[in-house]
Write a protein that holds these residues in place. Structure first.
Motif, PDB file in Angstrom:
ATOM      1  N   ASP A  10       0.830  -1.202   0.000  1.00  0.00           N
ATOM      2  CA  ASP A  10       0.000   0.000   0.000  1.00  0.00           C
ATOM      3  C   ASP A  10       0.865   1.252   0.000  1.00  0.00           C
ATOM      4  OD1 ASP A  10       0.880   0.160   2.689  1.00  0.00           O
ATOM      5  OD2 ASP A  10      -0.851  -0.980   3.391  1.00  0.00           O
ATOM      6  N   SER A  11       0.404   2.334   0.648  1.00  0.00           N
ATOM      7  CA  SER A  11       1.127   3.604   0.589  1.00  0.00           C
ATOM      8  C   SER A  11       2.500   3.538   1.243  1.00  0.00           C
ATOM      9  CB  SER A  11       0.304   4.714   1.253  1.00  0.00           C
ATOM     10  OG  SER A  11       0.027   4.399   2.609  1.00  0.00           O
ATOM     11  N   GLU A  14       4.346   2.375  -1.607  1.00  0.00           N
ATOM     12  CA  GLU A  14       4.361   3.335  -2.710  1.00  0.00           C
ATOM     13  C   GLU A  14       5.374   4.457  -2.476  1.00  0.00           C
ATOM     14  OE1 GLU A  14       1.402   6.653  -4.673  1.00  0.00           O
ATOM     15  OE2 GLU A  14       0.564   4.666  -4.261  1.00  0.00           O
ATOM     16  N   GLU A  15       5.451   4.932  -1.230  1.00  0.00           N
ATOM     17  CA  GLU A  15       6.337   6.057  -0.930  1.00  0.00           C
ATOM     18  C   GLU A  15       7.749   5.606  -0.542  1.00  0.00           C
ATOM     19  OE1 GLU A  15       5.492   6.929   3.778  1.00  0.00           O
ATOM     20  OE2 GLU A  15       4.261   7.965   2.316  1.00  0.00           O
ATOM     21  N   SER A  42      -1.227   3.290  -2.972  1.00  0.00           N
ATOM     22  CA  SER A  42      -1.720   4.017  -1.806  1.00  0.00           C
ATOM     23  C   SER A  42      -3.201   3.767  -1.576  1.00  0.00           C
ATOM     24  CB  SER A  42      -1.470   5.513  -1.998  1.00  0.00           C
ATOM     25  OG  SER A  42      -1.944   6.251  -0.907  1.00  0.00           O
ATOM     26  N   HIS A 189       2.563   6.129   8.789  1.00  0.00           N
ATOM     27  CA  HIS A 189       3.653   6.062   7.817  1.00  0.00           C
ATOM     28  C   HIS A 189       4.994   6.274   8.512  1.00  0.00           C
ATOM     29  CE1 HIS A 189       0.036   7.115   5.444  1.00  0.00           C
ATOM     30  NE2 HIS A 189       0.567   6.250   4.587  1.00  0.00           N
TER      31      HIS A 189
END
Length: 237
Positions: A10-11, A14-15, A42, A189
């Motif tokens: 997920d995010s 992604e990041e 995300s 995060h």
């Protein structure tokens, strides 16, 4: 061709090629020996990940089975159903079933590829209240650490019953005093140090399963080893 390590999540995935990200650290660590392939989406939960699995993996291997695929979902599945992110919620039993289906499908596609599950991370509820998701006027977090822990345990159980390696990042981060602010920038995060912890765990797990992608000797200690008693000192050094 160089071996590929595919990151599907997920995010947080992604990041992960951002400044200080765990995928960026992996790309640097394996810069002369393997390629890191990013498949991060995300907001996705395991239900949506399963629906896009074939398209997500299309081209990921460049004609050869990847050496390994890391499957890192659960943070969104564990959203509370009655809060602002409730549309992302996936019941615990379905989450487990979806993980099995994702890994089974990938194993059928690439029988020589090592599948590595990563549990959802811990949640700093105070951080989530300070950084609310969407239109959350309740003043309550849309995720809790207790629920995230239940999904982490389910992920570990799926790995054990399927004979797959797993990184229990929820439990690992809890071993560090003050993990809430050390590792999570918004309650969910990762900070740079949180990214460093996951990077460490991925490299160790690859070694544990006998998949040494480094050009350095397998028994050489990592440069980025983190001391739970003083993680900031280790990080700064």
């Amino acid at each position: 061709m160089r071996p590929k390590l595919v990151l599907f999540g997920d995010s947080i995935t992604e990041e992960s090629f951002g400044d200080g990200g765990w995928a960026a650290a992996l790309a640097h660590h394996f810069s002369r020996s393997a390629d890191i392939v990013l498949r991060g989406y995300s907001g996705y939960n395991t239900r949506w990940a399963l629906k896009v699995l074939d398209r997500a993996m299309d081209g990921a291997s460049f004609g050869e089975p990847p050496a390994a695929v890391a499957v890192f979902f659960g943070a969104n599945d564990a959203s509370l159903p009655d809060r602002s992110s409730g549309f992302q919620h996936v019941p615990l039993s379905e989450y487990s079933a979806n993980l099995r289906a994702i890994c089974s499908h990938l194993k059928e596609k690439w029988d020589s590829t090592i599948m590595i599950l990563i549990t959802p991370p811990p949640i700093d509820e105070h951080g989530r209240i300070q950084n609310p998701y969407g239109d959350n006027s309740s003043g309550l977090p849309e995720r809790t650490n207790e629920v995230a822990g239940a999904y982490a345990k389910a992920c570990v159980a799926v790995a054990e019953e399927s004979g797959l390696p797993v990184i229990d990042i929820w439990t690992r981060m809890h071993k560090f005093p003050g993990w809430e602010k050390l590792f999570l920038r918004d309650g969910l995060h990762f900070t740079s140090l949180g990214n460093r912890v996951l990077f460490e765990e991925v490299v160790r797990k690859l070694r544990d399963v006998g998949l040494s992608l480094e050009t350095m000797p397998v028994d050489q200690p990592l440069f980025y080893d983190i001391d739970p008693k003083d993680p900031l000192k280790t990080f700064c050094n």
